[in-house]
Design a protein around this motif. Structure first.
Motif, PDB file in Angstrom:
ATOM      1  N   LEU A  45       0.662  -1.466   0.048  1.00  8.70           N
ATOM      2  CA  LEU A  45      -0.293  -0.056  -0.203  1.00  8.70           C
ATOM      3  C   LEU A  45       1.245   1.039   0.022  1.00  8.70           C
ATOM      4  O   LEU A  45       2.078   1.557   1.027  1.00  8.70           O
ATOM      5  N   SER A  46       0.803   1.984  -1.172  1.00  8.66           N
ATOM      6  CA  SER A  46       1.537   3.542  -0.843  1.00  8.66           C
ATOM      7  C   SER A  46       0.549   4.906  -0.901  1.00  8.66           C
ATOM      8  O   SER A  46      -0.266   4.704  -1.694  1.00  8.66           O
ATOM      9  N   VAL A  47       0.719   5.615   0.250  1.00  5.21           N
ATOM     10  CA  VAL A  47       0.436   6.708  -0.220  1.00  5.21           C
ATOM     11  C   VAL A  47      -0.013   7.917   0.222  1.00  5.21           C
ATOM     12  O   VAL A  47       1.619   8.079   0.021  1.00  5.21           O
ATOM     13  N   ARG A  48       0.006   8.757  -1.285  1.00  8.10           N
ATOM     14  CA  ARG A  48       1.253  10.021  -1.442  1.00  8.10           C
ATOM     15  C   ARG A  48       0.441  11.096  -1.263  1.00  8.10           C
ATOM     16  O   ARG A  48      -0.854  11.124  -1.974  1.00  8.10           O
ATOM     17  N   LEU A  90      -1.671  12.813   1.076  1.00  9.05           N
ATOM     18  CA  LEU A  90      -3.058  12.254   1.001  1.00  9.05           C
ATOM     19  C   LEU A  90      -3.423  14.076   1.847  1.00  9.05           C
ATOM     20  O   LEU A  90      -3.451  13.758   3.118  1.00  9.05           O
ATOM     21  N   SER A  96       1.707  10.979   3.811  1.00  6.18           N
ATOM     22  CA  SER A  96       2.357   9.710   3.096  1.00  6.18           C
ATOM     23  C   SER A  96       3.145   9.090   3.017  1.00  6.18           C
ATOM     24  O   SER A  96       4.019   8.997   4.618  1.00  6.18           O
ATOM     25  N   ASP A 156       4.293   4.323   2.947  1.00  7.92           N
ATOM     26  CA  ASP A 156       4.426   3.280   2.362  1.00  7.92           C
ATOM     27  C   ASP A 156       4.336   2.261   2.957  1.00  7.92           C
ATOM     28  O   ASP A 156       5.523   1.688   4.734  1.00  7.92           O
ATOM     29  N   LEU A 182      -8.890   5.653   4.053  1.00  7.16           N
ATOM     30  CA  LEU A 182      -8.083   4.813   2.916  1.00  7.16           C
ATOM     31  C   LEU A 182     -10.013   4.050   2.879  1.00  7.16           C
ATOM     32  O   LEU A 182      -9.838   3.041   2.033  1.00  7.16           O
ATOM     33  N   ARG A 211     -11.866  13.188  -0.025  1.00  9.55           N
ATOM     34  CA  ARG A 211     -10.893  13.663  -0.231  1.00  9.55           C
ATOM     35  C   ARG A 211     -10.133  14.803  -0.954  1.00  9.55           C
ATOM     36  O   ARG A 211     -11.066  14.848  -2.822  1.00  9.55           O
ATOM     37  N   VAL A 259      -3.577   7.193  -3.649  1.00  6.48           N
ATOM     38  CA  VAL A 259      -3.209   5.879  -3.107  1.00  6.48           C
ATOM     39  C   VAL A 259      -3.577   4.841  -4.233  1.00  6.48           C
ATOM     40  O   VAL A 259      -3.771   4.322  -5.072  1.00  6.48           O
ATOM     41  N   GLU A 260      -1.931   3.811  -4.098  1.00  5.33           N
ATOM     42  CA  GLU A 260      -1.802   2.789  -5.011  1.00  5.33           C
ATOM     43  C   GLU A 260      -1.953   1.608  -4.104  1.00  5.33           C
ATOM     44  O   GLU A 260      -0.882   1.012  -2.485  1.00  5.33           O
ATOM     45  N   LEU A 261      -2.513  -0.191  -4.186  1.00 10.91           N
ATOM     46  CA  LEU A 261      -2.686  -1.062  -3.830  1.00 10.91           C
ATOM     47  C   LEU A 261      -1.508  -2.026  -4.776  1.00 10.91           C
ATOM     48  O   LEU A 261      -2.388  -2.491  -5.359  1.00 10.91           O
TER      49      LEU A 261
END
Lengths: 384, 508
Positions: B264-267, B269, B279, B281, B305, B312, B317-319
């Motif tokens: 999971l990557s959050v940038r 947010l 942000s 990971d 999330l 938002r 966000v990437e999974l």
């Protein structure tokens, strides 16, 4: 239908089952004593039709009460949809299946719309459907121009009128009884075996078989008596189908589980990944379809759409649910219970009609029975 | 008060309480002296709640065996009102205040002083103010309860009990939801009450707190009173040993696993007003701890999330390297992300339904064939998790409402894990559960990371955060205020970051 395998069934429910049976026996016994024709084949046949109309609507109501909502507009909806189909048949000469199809679509749209307002705009169902009650009633009267609109042109019959005037041939009725009894027996025994295999608590063996035996007896008795008159009414068969379908939906599909989960704790249901909005929309739309069906049954039973058709039916439906152990707070209730509740309401009304009780007293009696039932429910709920 | 140390204020003698098929109390004896704070410790399901409910009249006389004495005289409480009349008041975990009313209205709820037919409002506020002042509780009686924090609400409950002339206060997990400062002020007020001769039964899982405040500690285990210890002559390890019946050496049994790919990557947010430019990971096989003070935005971050809260404003966000969008928890769970909420009764469980109903609730789609639930497969699957999590209950059909906190938490965890997630969010997974159950939760986290799942752990307890995380991100006022590797994290550093005192970031 065995209650023991249902979601939400607890040992306390057993007490409920019996209290309902006793109430029913007392009511029937009283009317039979006062007027022996209560138990005649003809009257019981009428009772079956009364019951099927009330019960179909009540079973639909269950779908929105279990997730913690309510629908006050079904009575007016019954009048409107039944009246619309009658107008299409009588004044516009549409074939009755087409007219009924149009009514069904309209019902789905209306109940889908009310569901959407409740779900997306977060307006309480009580208010939305109260608005619906008034709007549909007015629309009903507009559609039939405050007149009496028969469901079929004079002297003929069509699918619409046959809904409450056609009876199953006696052989078919018996065949149905055999099938239903066999299926129920097989299902119950299998469910019981499974519960044993899973190490779950089992109801007393003798009680289990007694219940099964009684259920079978009642089914056969029902068909035999019906056959002495004209046979099993078509509307009773329709009720059977609706009840089985709703039972399967509530007890055996994810949709049904979600209804109970939402009624138990809507927030937890949402966080658990239940598509709460979709489920509620589905519940209201299904109720819409059942309202249309009830509308056809009730209007056909009256022979014509008049301004009083469907009046106060929402209250009978809610009463049947509550008497049958459905919690108005949501999360609890079964089809079998609702059927019992509807039977009590229908028997009461039929018996009083037979005794020529005045309408005033009928209202008061029904109100008292409903109050008693809720009081009893509260008392019984405390114990477990 | 005539009671002397030889003559306890409240005494329970060999209490036995049976439920259908379960013996919750197997002869518990217990005594409370005047002017004493007496702690009850024990694992979940040890019988603490049952004991309180028996002492407070919730289980009426006749439904249990054994005897209860107040001031040396046997008593039989038939209702909570009887117990209150005898001076026993319970302050429950779930506070029983009316949110819409003011503090003073709540204090006098049901016993409003009257002036003829009308309520004497002047007296209500005057007496409430005097009482609050007398007990050194600094709250304005005219304030609506809903504007108070949890800690202050707790104090209002206590004031309410004291106004009813209670002599014995029973506090059930009073500090579970309190901040450090609130805990301190609560403990000070309790010490003050002790000075004035009030007696208090104090139930808590936080042993440091118990050791700091209690005069004596009674340990319950499996429905029996195991030991009553003088606080001065014991220590944490001894209490724990009595509670679990064995020594727990490895309190935080975190076994680091090899870190895999980024799950999971959050940038950048930003969500509503609460979260700003966050942000981070999380990698496969890793536990990412998220800490911060109350209101720092930890729960909001997880809930957002997970698709359960908030609009938002910015961020991606990437999974597993794919863009991840979840409008509802339904979407999130389908894509392999699951959340165990901090409030299990509100967000986790359908209390009136069975264990099995709850366990499979999030996974029904997978257990459905031709539109119908395959009840046999459902049972097998439920049974599997029931056994794996060691839920203490007779069968899967037991109602969740009848379980202890730790076992309820296991059911919530089981429900989340049955969905087969790749990323698991745990929001305060050990809140209000006992030591033994905590260790079981920690072991479960190890199992998850070993299987390559990524875990995000939110906790207010710093030792837990340090003990169980591979990496820790601290939040302060909705922003990331520090990131630490397990080796470099100390309570001091984390606390400083939580309060926004340093903007130290670990280089990875």
């Amino acid at each position: 239908m065995t209650i023991s395998e249902s979601t939400g069934a607890r040992s306390g429910l057993l007490v409920r089952d019996f209290s309902l049976v006793i109430a029913l026996v007392v009511i029937c016994g009283f009317f039979a004593l006062m007027n022996p024709t209560f138990l005649s084949a003809r009257n019981l046949s009428i009772l079956m039709i009364d019951l099927s109309i009330t019960a179909v609507l009540a079973v639909g109501m269950l779908l929105v009460i279990v997730p913690g909502h309510i629908d006050l507009s079904v009575g007016s909806g019954v009048g409107l949809i039944g009246g619309l189909a009658a107008v299409l048949v009588f004044e516009h000469n549409l074939p009755s299946p087409v007219a009924m199809g149009i009514g069904l679509v309209l019902a789905l749209v209306l109940w889908g719309g009310m569901g959407a307002l409740i779900v997306f705009k977060r307006i309480p169902a009580f208010i939305i459907t109260l608005g619906g009650l008034l709007i549909f009633k007015g629309a009903h009267w507009l559609v039939i121009h405050n007149a009496t609109v028969p469901v079929v042109p004079g002297g003929q019959t069509n699918l619409y009128s046959r809904l409450t005037t056609w009876y199953l041939p006696s052989a078919l009725g018996l065949l149905l009884a055999v099938t239903v009894t066999a299926v129920i027996t097989w299902n119950s025994v299998r469910a019981r075996q499974r519960r044993r295999a899973y190490g779950f608590e089992l109801a007393n063996t003798e009680l289990f078989f007694l219940k099964l035996f009684l259920t079978g007896q009642i089914i056969f008795l029902f068909v035999i008596i019906a056959n002495q008159y004209r046979g099993v009414p078509l509307s009773a068969a329709i009720l059977g189908v609706v009840a089985v379908v709703v039972h399967l939906v509530t007890q055996h599909t994810p949709f049904g589980r979600y209804l109970y989960a939402i009624g138990g704790n809507a927030e937890a249901a949402f966080v658990s990944g239940i598509p709460v909005n979709k489920v509620l929309l589905g519940a209201f739309a299904s109720l819409g379809a059942i309202v249309a069906l009830t509308g056809y049954l009730q209007t056909a039973y009256a022979g014509a759409s008049t301004t009083t058709v469907g009046s106060l039916m929402e209250l009978d439906a809610i009463a049947a649910c509550v008497i049958g152990g459905t919690s108005l707070k949501g999360g609890r209730g079964t089809v079998a219970g609702v059927l019992f509740g509807a039977l009590i309401m229908a028997a009461l009304l039929n018996g009083m009609t037979l005794l020529a009780v005045s309408p005033e007293i009928k209202f008061i009696t029904r109100g008292i029975v409903l109050t008693l039932a809720v009081w009893m429910d509260v008392r019984l709920s405390e114990k477990w | 008060m005539i009671a002397t140390p030889h003559n306890p204020l409240l005494r329970a003698d060999r209490l036995v309480k049976r439920f259908l098929g379960v013996v919750a109390l197997k002869g518990v004896s217990f005594d409370l002296r005047p002017g004493e704070i007496h702690a009850l410790c024990g694992e979940n399901g040890a019988g603490k709640s049952t004991l309180i409910k028996t002492l407070s009249g919730l289980y009426p006389a006749g439904t249990y065996e054994g005897e209860i004495f107040v001031d040396g005289k046997p008593v039989a409480f038939h209702s909570i009102a009887d117990a209150e009349a005898a001076g026993i008041a319970v302050i429950y975990q779930e506070l029983a205040l009316v949110e819409e009313m003011t503090v003073a209205e709540n204090i006098f709820l049901g016993e409003e002083p009257r002036c003829g037919l009308l309520i004497d409002w002047d007296k209500v506020y005057r007496v409430a103010r005097a009482q609050l002042k007398h007990f050194k509780i600094q709250i304005d009686p005219a304030q609506p309860v809903k504007s108070l924090g949890v800690g202050q609400k707790q104090l209002v409950e206590i004031a309410k009990a004291l106004c009813k002339k209670s002599r014995i206060l029973i506090l059930d997990e009073p500090t579970a939801a309190l901040t450090e400062t609130e805990v301190k002020s609560l403990l000070n007020i309790l010490r003050d009450l002790r000075q004035r001769g009030f007696a208090c039964i104090y139930i808590s899982h936080k042993l440091d707190e118990v050791l700091a405040i209690a005069d004596r500690i009674t340990v319950l285990r499996d429905g029996e009173s195991i030991a009553t210890l003088e606080t001065g002559k014991t220590n944490q390890n001894e209490v724990i040993r009595h509670m679990v019946g064995r020594e727990i050496k490895d309190f935080f049994p975190r076994r680091p696993t090899r870190r895999g790919t980024c799950r999971l990557s959050v940038r950048g947010l930003s969500v509503e007003e609460s979260l700003q430019e966050i942000s981070f990971d999380v990698y496969a096989g890793e536990v990412l701890g998220i800490g911060g003070l109350m209101g720092a935005g930890r729960t909001e971050l997880l809930m957002h999330l997970f698709g359960a809260w908030g609009d938002r404003f910015a961020g991606a966000v990437e999974l597993n390297g794919q863009a991840f969008v979840a409008a509802t928890p339904h979407d999130a769970i389908r894509q392999g992300l699951v959340l165990v909420s901090e409030d299990r009764k509100r967000h986790g469980l359908i209390l009136e339904q069975s264990i099995g109903f709850n366990l499979s609730l999030s996974s029904l789609a997978k257990l459905t064939a031709l539109g119908c639930i395959d009840k046999h497969r459902e049972f097998e699957r439920n049974k599997c998790f029931f056994n794996f999590l060691r839920v203490k209950a007779p069968t899967l059909e037991t109602l969740v409402s009848q379980l202890s906190g730790g076992n309820q938490q296991k059911v919530v965890l089981g429900k989340a894990l049955m969905t087969g997630p790749q990323v698991v969010f745990l929001d305060e997974p050990t809140r209000g559960i006992d030591v033994g159950a905590k260790v079981e939760v920690y072991e479960l986290v190890n199992c998850l990371t070993k299987a390559g799942q990524a875990v995000v752990l939110v906790s207010s307890e710093l030792p837990e955060l340090i003990g169980m995380s591979d990496r820790i991100v601290m939040l302060c006022a909705g922003r990331v205020s520090g990131e630490f590797r397990r080796e470099e994290a100390t309570q001091e550093k984390l606390l400083a970051a939580a309060m926004g005192m340093v903007a130290e970031r670990a280089e990875r």
